[in-house]
Write a protein that holds these residues in place. Structure first.
Motif, PDB file in Angstrom:
ATOM      1  N   ALA A   1     -35.036  -1.102 -17.189  1.00  0.00           N
ATOM      2  CA  ALA A   1     -35.590  -0.595 -18.441  1.00  0.00           C
ATOM      3  C   ALA A   1     -35.019  -1.383 -19.618  1.00  0.00           C
ATOM      4  O   ALA A   1     -33.834  -1.670 -19.654  1.00  0.00           O
ATOM      5  CB  ALA A   1     -35.241   0.878 -18.594  1.00  0.00           C
ATOM      6  N   PRO A   2     -35.854  -1.756 -20.543  1.00  0.00           N
ATOM      7  CA  PRO A   2     -35.356  -2.500 -21.699  1.00  0.00           C
ATOM      8  C   PRO A   2     -34.423  -1.638 -22.533  1.00  0.00           C
ATOM      9  O   PRO A   2     -34.543  -0.423 -22.551  1.00  0.00           O
ATOM     10  CB  PRO A   2     -36.629  -2.860 -22.470  1.00  0.00           C
ATOM     11  CG  PRO A   2     -37.650  -1.894 -22.018  1.00  0.00           C
ATOM     12  CD  PRO A   2     -37.292  -1.487 -20.621  1.00  0.00           C
ATOM     13  N   CYS A   3     -33.489  -2.319 -23.227  1.00  0.00           N
ATOM     14  CA  CYS A   3     -32.499  -1.559 -23.996  1.00  0.00           C
ATOM     15  C   CYS A   3     -33.108  -1.022 -25.290  1.00  0.00           C
ATOM     16  O   CYS A   3     -32.543  -0.175 -25.947  1.00  0.00           O
ATOM     17  CB  CYS A   3     -31.276  -2.413 -24.309  1.00  0.00           C
ATOM     18  SG  CYS A   3     -31.608  -3.795 -25.400  1.00  0.00           S
ATOM     19  N   CYS A   4     -34.241  -1.545 -25.665  1.00  0.00           N
ATOM     20  CA  CYS A   4     -34.903  -1.055 -26.867  1.00  0.00           C
ATOM     21  C   CYS A   4     -36.373  -1.449 -26.810  1.00  0.00           C
ATOM     22  O   CYS A   4     -36.781  -2.201 -25.944  1.00  0.00           O
ATOM     23  CB  CYS A   4     -34.246  -1.644 -28.126  1.00  0.00           C
ATOM     24  SG  CYS A   4     -34.205  -3.442 -28.110  1.00  0.00           S
ATOM     25  N   ASP A   5     -37.145  -0.932 -27.726  1.00  0.00           N
ATOM     26  CA  ASP A   5     -38.564  -1.253 -27.778  1.00  0.00           C
ATOM     27  C   ASP A   5     -38.754  -2.646 -28.382  1.00  0.00           C
ATOM     28  O   ASP A   5     -38.689  -2.831 -29.594  1.00  0.00           O
ATOM     29  CB  ASP A   5     -39.291  -0.194 -28.617  1.00  0.00           C
ATOM     30  CG  ASP A   5     -40.793  -0.475 -28.676  1.00  0.00           C
ATOM     31  OD1 ASP A   5     -41.228  -1.467 -28.058  1.00  0.00           O
ATOM     32  OD2 ASP A   5     -41.498   0.305 -29.328  1.00  0.00           O
ATOM     33  N   LYS A   6     -38.983  -3.608 -27.503  1.00  0.00           N
ATOM     34  CA  LYS A   6     -39.030  -5.004 -27.949  1.00  0.00           C
ATOM     35  C   LYS A   6     -40.125  -5.268 -28.988  1.00  0.00           C
ATOM     36  O   LYS A   6     -40.012  -6.160 -29.814  1.00  0.00           O
ATOM     37  CB  LYS A   6     -39.273  -5.937 -26.754  1.00  0.00           C
ATOM     38  CG  LYS A   6     -38.248  -5.787 -25.650  1.00  0.00           C
ATOM     39  CD  LYS A   6     -37.061  -6.684 -25.891  1.00  0.00           C
ATOM     40  CE  LYS A   6     -36.132  -6.688 -24.699  1.00  0.00           C
ATOM     41  NZ  LYS A   6     -34.742  -6.508 -24.986  1.00  0.00           N
ATOM     42  N   SER A   7     -41.183  -4.460 -28.915  1.00  0.00           N
ATOM     43  CA  SER A   7     -42.296  -4.736 -29.823  1.00  0.00           C
ATOM     44  C   SER A   7     -41.968  -4.310 -31.260  1.00  0.00           C
ATOM     45  O   SER A   7     -42.620  -4.732 -32.200  1.00  0.00           O
ATOM     46  CB  SER A   7     -43.559  -4.026 -29.343  1.00  0.00           C
ATOM     47  OG  SER A   7     -43.353  -2.624 -29.349  1.00  0.00           O
ATOM     48  N   ASN A   8     -40.950  -3.452 -31.398  1.00  0.00           N
ATOM     49  CA  ASN A   8     -40.628  -2.943 -32.731  1.00  0.00           C
ATOM     50  C   ASN A   8     -39.369  -3.520 -33.336  1.00  0.00           C
ATOM     51  O   ASN A   8     -38.880  -3.006 -34.341  1.00  0.00           O
ATOM     52  CB  ASN A   8     -40.500  -1.408 -32.689  1.00  0.00           C
ATOM     53  CG  ASN A   8     -41.851  -0.755 -32.909  1.00  0.00           C
ATOM     54  OD1 ASN A   8     -42.705  -1.300 -33.600  1.00  0.00           O
ATOM     55  ND2 ASN A   8     -42.054   0.396 -32.288  1.00  0.00           N
ATOM     56  N   VAL A   9     -38.809  -4.515 -32.672  1.00  0.00           N
ATOM     57  CA  VAL A   9     -37.575  -5.086 -33.226  1.00  0.00           C
ATOM     58  C   VAL A   9     -37.765  -6.556 -33.559  1.00  0.00           C
ATOM     59  O   VAL A   9     -38.532  -7.266 -32.913  1.00  0.00           O
ATOM     60  CB  VAL A   9     -36.381  -4.947 -32.251  1.00  0.00           C
ATOM     61  CG1 VAL A   9     -36.044  -3.497 -32.025  1.00  0.00           C
ATOM     62  CG2 VAL A   9     -36.656  -5.662 -30.949  1.00  0.00           C
ATOM     63  N   LYS A  10     -37.057  -6.959 -34.585  1.00  0.00           N
ATOM     64  CA  LYS A  10     -37.094  -8.356 -34.971  1.00  0.00           C
ATOM     65  C   LYS A  10     -36.153  -9.131 -34.068  1.00  0.00           C
ATOM     66  O   LYS A  10     -35.111  -8.632 -33.673  1.00  0.00           O
ATOM     67  CB  LYS A  10     -36.664  -8.493 -36.436  1.00  0.00           C
ATOM     68  CG  LYS A  10     -36.758  -9.901 -36.991  1.00  0.00           C
ATOM     69  CD  LYS A  10     -36.544  -9.889 -38.496  1.00  0.00           C
ATOM     70  CE  LYS A  10     -36.644 -11.289 -39.100  1.00  0.00           C
ATOM     71  NZ  LYS A  10     -35.602 -12.194 -38.662  1.00  0.00           N
TER      72      LYS A  10
END
Length: 336
Positions: free
Chosen positions: A4-13
């Motif tokens: 699982a990704p550590c964060c939502d990649k689509s919403n982070v710079k």
DNA sequence: AAGCGTCCCAACCGCTTATGA
DNA sequence: CTCATAAGCGGTTGGGACGCT
């Protein structure tokens, strides 16, 4: 299914940090600290970044007292010495260099220092009549010769000189190969020995493999002083000595003490005995003994893996620390 | 000036370890 | 003890800087 990704990649710079982002992060941490939670920090700080990215930016660039720029000769020496000793444990190495980050040291090693060192250790030209300073190439073709630390007559490069003045009386071929190793295995020393083992009657892979197909392989703990004491304390015996005792761990047994097996380098017939007796060789720093002690006392299978790879199927060599000079000198008698 | 290759390093990825429920 | 989650860590890489032709 992947991790699982550590964060939502689509919403982070992602990518390089702008001065504005740096400012926000710095200001927030200086005012509020990290709060022990990097994941939630970017939102609180008003950053559209992954927590991991913030952590890295802070640790490697923004936190106070970070030292950028040229490494000093002294820092070079420390890095080289530690790399030779513990390998690519960048965070540990960084801990010895105030203001330097593990990332910085890793980059420096990979891009500059390694090359610098290899240049310094390049074998002398074939025309040289006095290459007593042993080179990696030299030892590949001169097995079973004893290594005499008193016969260095060539002048080491300034860089080698600075290295030796920082604690090594002599850069041994073994250490050279360790330093020059680019392996990603746990120990470049291990790899160097493996590679050369093909030509070494004592360490030959063939010999080793032929004798490593049972669970009761003999084990030589190759160390001195505290190593043996620590190893001895793993055994059921309580007199603190190691000589002739049996060390039981994972089905392995100690067959003799280091000193018993330590031949006079000028009497090669000892090698025969070694080959007969020793199916496994461990060069064991005190920390590995600690591991074994804690492993046995805690009844955990951990942790001869990782730092000390798979005790069950391979020649186990870990980096040589503490009284490493003595150990290396001794080991080299076999190595040749 | 343009094109190309190399170097360098900040940042990322994903594995390991630590911690706490 | 197990599991989930976050931090720590080390290997790798993208792309800018630089040097050479």
């Amino acid at each position: 299914m992947g991790r699982a990704p550590c964060c939502d990649k689509s919403n982070v710079k992602r990518g390089p940090w702008s001065p504005e982002e740096d400012g926000k992060l710095k200001e927030y941490i200086e005012k509020c600290g990290t709060g022990g939670n990097w994941i939630s920090l970017p939102q609180k700080a008003g950053l559209k970044r992954c927590g991991k990215s913030c952590r890295l930016r802070w640790l490697n660039y923004l936190r106070p007292n970070i030292k950028h720029g040229e490494f000093t000769d002294e820092e070079d020496n420390i890095i080289c010495t530690l790399f030779a000793t513990i390998g690519s444990r960048w965070s540990i190495i960084a801990a010895q260099l105030p203001g330097r980050t593990d990332n910085d040291i890793k980059n420096y090693w990979n891009t500059k220092l390694k090359k610098k060192l290899m240049m310094s250790m390049a074998p002398p030209p074939p025309s040289s009549h006095s290459h007593h300073f042993p080179s990696y190439h030299h030892h590949q073709t001169s097995h079973l010769q004893s290594y005499n630390t008193t016969t260095t007559t060539t002048t080491p490069s300034p860089f080698i000189k600075s290295l030796t003045s920082s604690g090594f009386d002599m850069i041994s071929p073994l250490l050279q190969s360790n330093l020059m190793g680019t392996t990603t295995t746990n120990s470049s020393l291990f790899q160097a020995l493996q590679e050369d083992g093909n030509n070494n009657p004592f360490l030959s892979n063939k010999h080793y493999n032929n004798n490593n197909n049972n669970n009761n392989s003999n084990l030589l703990v190759f160390g001195s002083g505290s190593h043996e004491a620590a190893a001895a304390s793993c055994s059921s015996n309580s007199d603190g000595s190691f000589g002739g005792q049996q060390l039981s761990y994972g089905g392995y047994q100690t067959v003799a003490t280091t000193t018993q097996l330590m031949p006079d380098p000028h009497h090669h017939h000892h090698h025969q005995n070694l080959e007969e007796q020793v199916k496994q060789l461990i060069v064991m720093p005190s920390t590995s003994c600690d591991d074994i002690i804690s492993s046995s006392s805690n009844n955990k299978k951990k942790n001869c893996s990782g730092e000390y790879p798979d005790i069950n199927n391979t020649l186990l060599i870990s980096s040589v620390v503490d009284d490493n000079k003595a150990v290396q000198e001794k080991l080299m008698y076999y190595y040749y």
